[in-house]
Design a protein around this motif. Structure first.
Motif, PDB file in Angstrom:
ATOM      1  N   HIS A 230     104.803  78.808  43.248  1.00  0.00           N
ATOM      2  CA  HIS A 230     105.740  79.227  44.286  1.00  0.00           C
ATOM      3  C   HIS A 230     107.144  79.114  43.724  1.00  0.00           C
ATOM      4  O   HIS A 230     107.544  78.062  43.217  1.00  0.00           O
ATOM      5  CB  HIS A 230     105.597  78.351  45.535  1.00  0.00           C
ATOM      6  N   GLU A 231     107.869  80.221  43.774  1.00  0.00           N
ATOM      7  CA  GLU A 231     109.218  80.303  43.192  1.00  0.00           C
ATOM      8  C   GLU A 231     109.186  79.858  41.729  1.00  0.00           C
ATOM      9  O   GLU A 231     110.014  79.075  41.273  1.00  0.00           O
ATOM     10  CB  GLU A 231     110.204  79.463  44.018  1.00  0.00           C
ATOM     11  N   ASN A 232     108.180  80.346  41.007  1.00  0.00           N
ATOM     12  CA  ASN A 232     107.979  80.094  39.571  1.00  0.00           C
ATOM     13  C   ASN A 232     107.732  78.620  39.240  1.00  0.00           C
ATOM     14  O   ASN A 232     107.879  78.200  38.092  1.00  0.00           O
ATOM     15  CB  ASN A 232     109.178  80.616  38.758  1.00  0.00           C
ATOM     16  N   LYS A 233     107.355  77.856  40.231  1.00  0.00           N
ATOM     17  CA  LYS A 233     107.022  76.448  40.020  1.00  0.00           C
ATOM     18  C   LYS A 233     105.537  76.241  40.293  1.00  0.00           C
ATOM     19  O   LYS A 233     105.014  76.681  41.311  1.00  0.00           O
ATOM     20  CB  LYS A 233     107.851  75.553  40.952  1.00  0.00           C
ATOM     21  N   LEU A 234     104.859  75.555  39.381  1.00  0.00           N
ATOM     22  CA  LEU A 234     103.443  75.266  39.561  1.00  0.00           C
ATOM     23  C   LEU A 234     103.270  74.231  40.670  1.00  0.00           C
ATOM     24  O   LEU A 234     103.761  73.112  40.572  1.00  0.00           O
ATOM     25  CB  LEU A 234     102.840  74.739  38.250  1.00  0.00           C
ATOM     26  N   VAL A 235     102.559  74.609  41.743  1.00  0.00           N
ATOM     27  CA  VAL A 235     102.378  73.700  42.873  1.00  0.00           C
ATOM     28  C   VAL A 235     100.940  73.190  42.976  1.00  0.00           C
ATOM     29  O   VAL A 235     100.691  72.133  43.551  1.00  0.00           O
ATOM     30  CB  VAL A 235     102.798  74.371  44.199  1.00  0.00           C
TER      31      VAL A 235
END
Length: 262
Positions: free
Chosen positions: A160-165
């Motif tokens: 999400h938004e280029n962040k691994l969640v």
């Protein structure tokens, strides 16, 4: 065989629709939501192949444009045949803002000496949600093929938004990790994972978890299931049992309530 499936779900006049669709053998996609009145898109992925064979490389690309809701369904159990080498599947999902995607497929049946590697990369937008699951069986139990596969791996990553969640990595390799040992499947023959993640702010995560836990309690004689809450608005359901059909229907029941969230 290099096989490709590409679906773009569009949104127009308050409803979701197939904006673009491309498939190559053995894939076929058909609409199955004609009787639905929720203006969401329902598609079933079908295959002319009896299962996944050695050397197969499946490329699945799913795109949801802003506002679209897409639920993918599978046709039947997915068989993984004997392999001297391996087969690979890659799933890429791109979700714009205000979208919903669900994929709860039938169980996977790994035959003796099968070697399968699956990887999913999912990018989710704002005010969106995803429901995705997987069920792995022991193989053809009545043929005496109880966990005689070479290797099975499914790596799932959600961004999400280029962040691994979320990163979930399931590996079954009986020659390295005894399947019946403590901390693994122990006496069970089927394992299931369902992941729910949302970037919506009005989701009552705790109430959903309590409801699912109550449903799981009703099947405690045939299946054990637990729910792990995430720090964000999401959770993971893990299930262990001795049959795929009960677990599959349990996941469909969960999907039904999650899919109706606004």
């Amino acid at each position: 065989m290099d096989s490709r499936l590409h679906i773009i779900a569009g949104f127009k006049d308050g409803g979701s629709y197939v904006k673009d669709l491309y498939v190559s053998l053995p894939f076929r996609v058909v609409s199955v939501g004609q009787r639905k009145s929720d203006n969401k898109l329902y598609q079933m992925v079908m295959s002319s192949s009896p299962g996944i064979l050695v050397g197969d490389h499946y490329h699945l690309n799913i795109e949801l444009e802003k506002g679209a809701s897409l639920q993918l369904q599978s046709q039947s159990y997915q068989r993984l045949f004997n392999m001297k080498d391996k087969a690979v599947q890659e799933l890429h999902v791109k979700m714009e803002d205000h979208t919903s995607f669900a994929y709860v497929p039938h169980p996977v049946v790994p035959h003796e000496d099968s070697n399968f590697q699956s990887k999913a990369n999912i990018h989710i937008g704002k005010n969106s949600q995803i429901i995705i699951s997987e069920i792995i069986t022991c193989g053809r139990k009545h043929y005496g093929e109880v966990f005689k596969l070479k290797r099975f791996q499914n790596l799932m990553q959600i961004y999400h938004e280029n962040k691994l969640v979320i990163r979930d990595n399931v590996v079954i390799q009986p020659d390295l990790i005894p399947i019946n040992c403590i901390g693994n499947l122990e006496q069970y023959t089927h394992q299931g994972t369902l992941i729910f993640y949302t970037t919506k702010e009005n989701v009552d995560k705790n109430n959903l978890i309590e409801t699912i836990a109550e449903w799981a309690e009703q099947h405690k004689e045939e299946m054990e299931a637990g729910v792990s809450a995430m720090e964000d608005n999401g959770f993971v359901v893990r299930a262990l049992g001795h049959g795929g059909e009960l677990m599959y229907n349990f996941f469909l029941q969960i999907q039904e309530i999650l899919w109706s969230l606004e």
